[in-house]
Design an enzyme around this catalytic site. Structure first.
Site, PDB file in Angstrom:
ATOM      1  CG  PHE A   1     -66.950 -49.835   7.852  1.00 51.96           C
ATOM      2  CD1 PHE A   1     -66.783 -49.375   6.558  1.00 51.96           C
ATOM      3  CD2 PHE A   1     -67.081 -48.889   8.868  1.00 51.96           C
ATOM      4  CE1 PHE A   1     -66.747 -48.013   6.265  1.00 51.96           C
ATOM      5  CE2 PHE A   1     -67.051 -47.530   8.592  1.00 51.96           C
ATOM      6  CZ  PHE A   1     -66.879 -47.089   7.290  1.00 51.96           C
ATOM      7  CB  CYS A   2     -62.668 -53.200   5.337  1.00 51.16           C
ATOM      8  SG  CYS A   2     -62.894 -54.953   5.725  1.00 51.16           S
ATOM      9  CB  THR A   3     -63.996 -53.575   0.412  1.00 47.49           C
ATOM     10  OG1 THR A   3     -63.319 -52.327   0.332  1.00 47.49           O
ATOM     11  CG2 THR A   3     -64.794 -53.811  -0.865  1.00 47.49           C
TER      12      THR A   3
ATOM     13  CB  ILE B   1     -68.904 -51.987   2.334  1.00 45.75           C
ATOM     14  CG1 ILE B   1     -68.132 -51.198   3.382  1.00 45.75           C
ATOM     15  CG2 ILE B   1     -69.876 -51.082   1.581  1.00 45.75           C
ATOM     16  CD1 ILE B   1     -67.032 -50.328   2.797  1.00 45.75           C
TER      17      ILE B   1
END
Length: 313
Positions: free
Chosen positions: A177-179, A206
């Site tokens: 996952f990332c922003t 996210i």
């Protein structure tokens, strides 16, 4: 009542052979709609975070989607009271998120997208290796429960980290996952190229998870770092309590700002004893310009330069 500013994080991996020719029309579309922020374009797609009025953001998105290649462009929205960007830019790039590995192309090979509503179930599986693909200072603000922090300072370090720590023969299921979804999407393409079979990534990142998953069901812990002047957002996407040190670009908490080593715009507890004289002098000069502009009720004189461009989100 003053209309809130809409902040839109958007990206799409899509082949844009004529991306150089797109720069000026895209910049004009941003100006025409009163949009601030930065968009990056490359042959592999588009990425960035922008802000403006409701009408302005809608106008920009309509302009983008008028191109059939952009009709399903991913974008997420949040809101704030003050303009989070100072400038309007479109930059030409080799990659819209810089991994630095030739041949990795999410337009050709990508992992399995996981909707936010299904994310909790996936990461609850003990066989799943959960990796936060963001940089160390972002992870320090908040992350998912049980996630591994690669402690990278740039996305370019991610491939070496994977090679040194994991084995596709052992780690059968990987979730990342990332922003906003772009970095982990490209990371998933890289992992597949390295022989990992089951590779998952959080669709919309996210920010989409925080938007769609109720707080009482969350597996998220802390705030989420964002690439604008809000610095962080909470689970409800309201602006967090963090600021950012102008000298070292590290997010700083309320406790950090109470430190004897914190001087607004000049130093913080993370850098006060590490700054070169040149960097310190530059920070002092910058802060003087900001304070002078504020005293004269003039626009902010300098763009807010983060550790990364939006291409790293």
């Amino acid at each position: 009542m003053t209309q809130q500013i809409v902040v839109a994080a958007l990206y799409k991996f899509v082949t844009l052979e004529n991306y150089v020719d797109l720069r000026e029309p895209l910049l004009q579309a941003m100006v025409d709609n009163g949009i601030k922020g930065t968009l990056l374009i490359a042959e592999e797609g588009i990425n960035g975070t922008v802000s403006g009025s409701r009408e302005g953001i809608d106008g920009l998105m309509a302009w983008l989607k008028n191109d059939p290649r952009m009709d399903d462009i991913d974008h997420k929205e949040s809101y704030c009271d003050d303009q989070p960007f100072y400038r309007t830019k479109v930059k030409l790039k080799k990659e819209i998120v810089t991994l630095g590995v030739e041949g990795v192309d999410p337009n050709k090979q990508v992992g399995t997208y996981v909707d936010p509503q299904d994310w909790n179930a996936l990461i609850s599986d003990p066989e799943v290796l959960l990796i936060d693909t963001r940089n160390d200072y972002e992870v320090s603000i908040g992350t998912f429960e049980g996630a591994i922090d690669p402690k990278t300072t740039s996305f370019r370090e991610f491939p070496d980290y994977i090679k040194e720590h994991f084995d596709p023969a052992v780690h059968k299921k990987v979730a990342m996952f990332c922003t906003g979804g772009i970095r982990c999407e490209k990371a998933s393409s890289y992992m597949l190229s390295q022989g990992y079979d089951e590779v998952y990534h959080l669709k919309g990142g996210i920010l989409k998870y925080l938007e769609e998953v109720p707080q009482e069901e969350t597996r998220w812990q802390g705030d989420c770092f964002v690439f604008d002047n809000r610095v962080t957002v909470r689970h409800d996407l309201s602006e967090g309590d963090y600021d950012q040190c102008h000298a070292c670009r590290t997010p700083i908490s309320i406790e950090d700002r109470a430190s004897e080593h914190y001087v607004a715009g000049i130093s913080c507890p993370h850098c006060w004893d590490k700054l070169s004289e040149k960097t310190r002098r530059s920070a002092i000069d910058r802060q003087k310009q900001i304070e002078l502009a504020k005293a004269r009720n003039l626009p902010h004189p300098i763009g807010y330069n983060y550790k990364q461009t939006p291409s790293e989100a």
